[in-house]
Design an enzyme around this catalytic site. Structure first.
Site, mmCIF file in Angstrom:
data_model
loop_
_atom_site.group_PDB
_atom_site.id
_atom_site.type_symbol
_atom_site.label_atom_id
_atom_site.label_comp_id
_atom_site.label_asym_id
_atom_site.label_seq_id
_atom_site.Cartn_x
_atom_site.Cartn_y
_atom_site.Cartn_z
ATOM 1 N N GLN A 287 -5.070 2.821 18.671
ATOM 2 C CA GLN A 287 -6.108 2.847 17.642
ATOM 3 C C GLN A 287 -7.178 1.814 17.952
ATOM 4 O O GLN A 287 -6.806 0.687 18.322
ATOM 5 C CB GLN A 287 -5.492 2.592 16.270
ATOM 6 C CG GLN A 287 -4.747 3.789 15.785
ATOM 7 C CD GLN A 287 -4.290 3.669 14.340
ATOM 8 O OE1 GLN A 287 -3.758 4.596 13.810
ATOM 9 N NE2 GLN A 287 -4.479 2.548 13.696
ATOM 10 N N HIS B 48 -7.198 6.359 10.422
ATOM 11 C CA HIS B 48 -6.130 5.622 9.732
ATOM 12 C C HIS B 48 -6.692 4.901 8.497
ATOM 13 O O HIS B 48 -7.224 3.813 8.603
ATOM 14 C CB HIS B 48 -5.552 4.609 10.712
ATOM 15 C CG HIS B 48 -4.278 3.994 10.233
ATOM 16 N ND1 HIS B 48 -3.503 3.197 11.012
ATOM 17 C CD2 HIS B 48 -3.628 4.079 9.050
ATOM 18 C CE1 HIS B 48 -2.447 2.797 10.340
ATOM 19 N NE2 HIS B 48 -2.509 3.329 9.135
ATOM 20 N N ASN C 283 0.813 -1.222 0.000
ATOM 21 C CA ASN C 283 0.000 0.000 0.000
ATOM 22 C C ASN C 283 0.843 1.267 0.000
ATOM 23 O O ASN C 283 0.383 2.330 0.409
ATOM 24 C CB ASN C 283 -0.953 -0.008 1.204
ATOM 25 C CG ASN C 283 -0.217 -0.215 2.509
ATOM 26 O OD1 ASN C 283 1.005 -0.175 2.520
ATOM 27 N ND2 ASN C 283 -0.933 -0.428 3.575
ATOM 28 N N ARG D 120 3.423 6.262 12.188
ATOM 29 C CA ARG D 120 2.762 5.706 13.366
ATOM 30 C C ARG D 120 2.570 6.812 14.395
ATOM 31 O O ARG D 120 3.429 7.689 14.556
ATOM 32 C CB ARG D 120 3.602 4.583 13.993
ATOM 33 C CG ARG D 120 3.516 3.268 13.258
ATOM 34 C CD ARG D 120 2.096 2.663 13.276
ATOM 35 N NE ARG D 120 2.008 1.476 12.453
ATOM 36 C CZ ARG D 120 1.556 1.443 11.205
ATOM 37 N NH1 ARG D 120 1.141 2.545 10.613
ATOM 38 N NH2 ARG D 120 1.498 0.309 10.534
#
Ligand SMILES: NC(=O)C1=CN([C@@H]2O[C@H](COP(=O)(O)OP(=O)(O)OC[C@H]3O[C@@H](n4cnc5c(N)ncnc54)[C@H](O)[C@@H]3O)[C@@H](O)[C@H]2O)C=CC1
Length: 943
Positions: free
Chosen positions: A864, A883, A697, A835
């Site tokens: 998260q 995210h 990705n 992050r």
């Protein structure tokens, strides 16, 4: 009596003479009798009058000449060609100059007269002082001479006077010098005055000229006004004429329209009458139709009811027929399945027959060798004697060849010949083969000069077979038929338990067959030590298997002699592997859109993949989003899971505690990039392989970064909010909006993502910077025109925009704390899609609130999902998102395929791609992460 020395007398005489002379001079300059008299004033007044009248005369002349000159000039302008006028003008100018000079001389004279006239007040005062002094002197001298009869005091007085005279002389000299200076200055003033005079004259000329021009312009304007006036009058006349014509036309037109209007009114009346009668007719007809419609609807409704009843009856009939059909279909299907089963059995039997024929012919061949004594052909000369001996022995004792030939196809358990049960390897092999070919599938059978090799699969048995090797010890290769029958009933190789490996702790005590077997063995009174009866785990080495495949390699020579038999490998597929998959809830979107592979509903395409590959018997798939808390689904399944699949977007934090709990865990897969949610150090210790779908990705994230940089620099978010709120305040937006061009943009790490960000930003004409533990090749740096910095600190100091693209590990945890943020340029922007924990959350909030940073963007948080009251949500000037940058639909396809590939490879024992591995064989193998002390901080909740 006064007695004076002759010399003194001479001196006195000289002094008096001098004094008298001085007084005489003074008297001449200003006779004392004139002083303050009317006569003196008269003299001065006359003198002044004389000079002033002369001056007045010169001034009058000057004025006359000036006016004459302007007159002449006007005339000259009116007749510009006259040379005479010009001449006249020149003459006048010369005269004027002369008169100006006279004027000047007159002024000088007046000044001089005022300066030099003895009758002026200053001069008079001076003369008076001098005269007074001499009078005093003479009186004093006479007095001294009479009283002291000496002139010494007088001499002293004279000396004193001389001294003061000298002073006076100095003063006079100074005054003269000053006068000279005043004279010079006066001269300078005069010069300036002259210049000004000339300037004035010139200006007067210019003014006169401009006056002429003005007059001329006035005359012209007058002419033009007259012309325009006439023109306007003509125009007015014309317009009047036109209006008259137009009015006539309009009157004519009005008449026509009035006529037409009358016609139309007539026509409308007729139409109205017609329509009225038509409406009347139509309403009558409508009423008739309505009546008809109601009647017909009623009839139809009756018919419909009838039809509905008929339909209900039909439906029942149809359902009955359908049920019959399903039943018949099932019968047909069962019949087909039975046929298919029979066909398969027939096919397998044929295969078995073929294989058996092969073995038989091989066996017969061996026996022929033996009977014909062709053992010379064997290469293994060392063992030939042993072979012959053994064979002889066996033949003698058990008549092996014959027995085997006889019993080759027989079911040995039913065989009367008890000898058969006692024979050693060869008989056992016959039984082994027979057993296997009866109950199992023979996959391969290969033979070469030395070995015979066959691989078999047993289905649905209960046993653990994990023999590495059976070697040449008397008892071990003696595999009797019974032993193999035990395979079917979960029995371990009870004679060969020493070779079983304790690799599982599954217990199947509950299984009725296992219990039966357990009792059976208890009856046989085997020792607890041998079978490891301890605890609840009665048969710890046993396990269920659904597919057992056994590969047996037998050295041919061993068939001649009891030596070197090796059963090389047996592999049992044990119970199903549990795959615990932790994903986010898809909700409505997940149900509707099958391409959202990363959600619970679509489970990375694993359900379909398992079906397609017939892995239902091997894999047990658990998919959940419930990951927090002691009673969560994750906590329930973790102890038995072999594989955990998780995502950075909904991370299942595998901290040390959880890893210790997951006793069975072999593989932790990250469906995406970034495995910091796994405690890598604990994974190393537990021997868990950690792998991710590297590169899947990276483009998605790079594009997101470029978007967020632009959103911050162009101040997009407030602008968008204005549109939503119905506002229009341009100044409020542009207050913080800039171009990206020419700005300094830097990336912390230039890995897959960082490098792509640099590539994408190059066309924006910005100055690029980067820092990475590993420097890019020189050629690449040149191509991108990017500047390398030896540390993050040195880079952030010069950048207007900084983007973070390094993984989270001990080196980068809280890398951007108060200190680092202070080093950043005031008013710079920060974008972090790496992050959340790379940032110190509170330090960032302070930097933003104090306006040290102009803005912050990114999509990563810690932990998260981010809490509702996370301080970043409410801080000003941010463009944060949840995210999602790395989970676009395109990216999901790639990382779901990658996750399936990792799982498939693991299941089949194939090696994984190197770039996918983060931890392997107990160590961190990815160079992007720090080895040894991998992050431990993931489980704490302190950001
Ligand atoms: N927001 C999102 O959706 C996504 C975020 N990421 C994050 O981005 C990170 C980077 O991804 P990739 O570029 O694909 O990884 P990569 O492995 O290709 O590159 C990482 C780079 O970081 C460098 N690095 C490691 N430690 C460093 C340090 N202390 N200082 C400077 N450089 C250091 C390495 O040398 C390497 O060049 C991932 O680890 C992940 O945390 C990745 C994909 C999606």
């Amino acid at each position: 009596m006064l007695s004076v020395h002759p010399a003194d007398a001479l001196a006195y005489a000289a002094v008096f003479e001098d004094a008298a002379e001085e007084l005489h001079i003074l008297g001449k300059i200003m006779p004392a009798n004139y002083q303050y008299t009317e006569e003196a004033d008269e003299i001065v007044r006359n003198q002044l009058q004389r000079v002033m009248s002369a001056q007045q005369k010169v001034e009058d002349d000057y004025d006359n000449q000036i006016s004459a000159r302007s007159q002449k000039k006007l005339e000259t302008l009116k007749q510009p060609t006259g040379n005479e006028s010009q001449k006249l003008m020149d003459e006048l100018s010369n005269e004027l100059k002369k008169t100006t000079a006279d004027l000047k001389t007159g002024v000088n004279k007046i000044n001089r007269m005022f300066n030099q006239n003895p009758l002026t007040a200053d001069n008079m005062r001076k003369l008076e002082q001098d005269r007074g002094y001499f009078e005093k002197l003479l009186i004093k001298a006479i007095h001294v001479l009479l009283n002291q009869q000496s002139i010494e005091p007088l001499a002293a007085m004279v000396e004193k006077e001389q001294e003061s005279k000298m002073n006076f002389l100095n003063v006079v000299r100074n005054e003269e010098a000053s006068r000279q200076r005043i004279k010079d200055l006066t001269q300078a003033i005069q010069d300036v005055r002259n210049e000004k005079q000339i300037e004035l004259q010139r200006r007067a000329e210019v003014i006169a000229y401009q006056k002429d021009q003005l007059q001329e312009a006035k005359a012209k304007a007058q002419l033009e006004i007259t012309y325009e006036k006439k023109k306007c009058e003509n125009h007015l006349e014309q317009i009047k004429e036109k209006c008259f014509i137009a009015e006539t036309d309009m009157r004519h037109e009005q008449d026509i329209l009035e006529n037409r209007y009358e016609d139309e009114m007539k026509c409308n009346g007729e139409t109205e009458n017609f329509l009225r009668s038509y409406i009347k007719e139509t309403s009558q007809k409508t009423e008739e139709w309505l009546e008809k419609y109601n009647q017909e609807t009623a009839t139809l409704q009756t018919e419909l009811d009838k039809l509905k009843n008929a339909r209900a009856i039909d439906l029942t009939t149809y359902q009955k027929i359908a049920a019959d059909f399903t039943e018949y279909e099932q019968v047909v299907r069962d019949d087909r399945a039975a046929k298919e089963r029979r066909r398969r059995i027939a096919e397998r039997e044929l295969q078995q027959m073929n294989a058996a024929t092969k073995i038989q012919s091989w066996w017969r061949g061996i026996n022929s060798y033996y009977l014909l004594n062709i053992d010379d052909n064997l290469n293994d000369t060392q063992s030939s004697s042993v072979i012959c001996d053994n064979l002889l022995t066996e033949q003698q004792t058990y008549r092996i060849p014959r027995q085997c030939l006889t019993h080759f196809y027989c079911d040995s358990s039913k065989c009367d010949d008890q000898q058969f049960r006692c024979v050693k390897l060869r008989e056992s092999l016959c039984c082994l083969y027979k057993y296997f070919t009866k109950n199992c599938r023979l996959n391969t059978i290969k033979e070469n000069f030395r070995y015979i090799y066959f691989q078999l699969s047993i289905q649905h048995g209960y046993c653990e077979i994990n023999l590495e090797r059976i070697e040449n010890t008397d008892e071990t290769y003696c595999i009797a038929e019974d032993d193999f029958r035990q395979l079917q009933t979960t029995t371990p190789f009870y004679r060969h338990y020493d070779y079983l490996k304790p690799h599982t702790k599954h217990t199947y005590q509950q299984h009725p067959r296992v219990l039966k077997t357990a009792k059976h063995y208890r009856r046989k009174q085997h020792t607890a030590a041998r079978y490891n009866h301890s605890n609840n785990d009665y048969y710890p080495r046993k396990t269920a298997f659904h597919n057992l495949s056994v590969s047996v390699t037998i050295r041919k020579a061993s068939l001649f002699a009891v030596s070197n038999v090796s059963i090389t490998r047996s592999l049992a597929t044990k119970s199903k592997h549990k795959v615990l998959t932790v994903l986010y809830e898809g909700g409505e979107a997940g149900k509707r859109n099958k391409n959202i592979l990363g959600c619970v509903e679509n489970a990375l395409g694993l359900r379909e993949w398992i079906k397609e590959n017939n892995l239902e018997n091997q894999l047990e798939l658990i998919v959940t989003s419930d990951k927090e808390g002691d009673k969560s689904v994750v906590e329930q399944h973790l102890p038995t899971a072999s594989v955990v699949i998780s995502q950075p977007f909904w991370p299942c934090y595998l901290d040390e505690k959880r890893i210790q709990k997951a006793k069975n865990l072999k593989l932790a897969i990250t469906a995406g990039v970034g495995s910091d949610h796994v405690n890598l150090e604990a994974a190393c210790k537990a021997g868990i392989t950690v792998a991710e779908v590297s590169g899947s990705n990276v483009v998605s994230v790079a594009e997101h970064i470029v978007m967020q940089i632009l959103a911050l620099v162009r101040n997009y978010i407030p602008a968008y909010k204005q549109v939503i709120n119905g506002e229009w305040d341009i100044a409020a937006i542009v207050d913080r909006a800039y171009d990206l061009e020419n700005k300094h943009v830097g990336t912390v790490a230039a890995g897959r993502i960082g490098f792509r960000v640099l590539q994408r930003l190059k066309p924006f004409d910005v100055h690029l910077h980067y820092y990475d533990k590993f420097r890019l090749p020189e050629k690449v740096e040149k191509e991108l025109n990017v500047t390398y910095h030896p540390s993050v600190e040195s880079m952030v100091k010069v950048c207007d925009v900084v983007t973070i693209n390094c993984p989270l590990h001990p080196e980068t945890e809280h890398l951007f704390d108060e200190k680092m943020l202070k080093l950043m340029k005031k008013g710079s922007y920060l974008v972090n899609t790496a992050r959340g924990k790379i940032m110190k959350a509170d330090a960032l909030v302070d930097a933003i609130k104090s306006n040290h940073l102009a803005g912050y963007a990114g999509d990563v948080w810690y932990p998260q999902p981010a809490a509702k009251n996370h301080p970043w949500r409410s801080m000003p000037n941010h463009a944060l998102t949840p995210h999602y940058s790395g989970t676009t639909l395109d990216a999901q396809k790639r990382y779901a395929a990658g996750a399936r590939e990792l799982l498939g490879n693991w299941l089949n024992g194939k090696p994984q791609r190197e770039e996918y591995l983060i931890v392997d064989k107990g160590e961190v193998v990815s160079r992007a992460y720090t080895s040894g002390d991998a992050t431990k901080g993931n489980s704490d909740t302190k950001a």
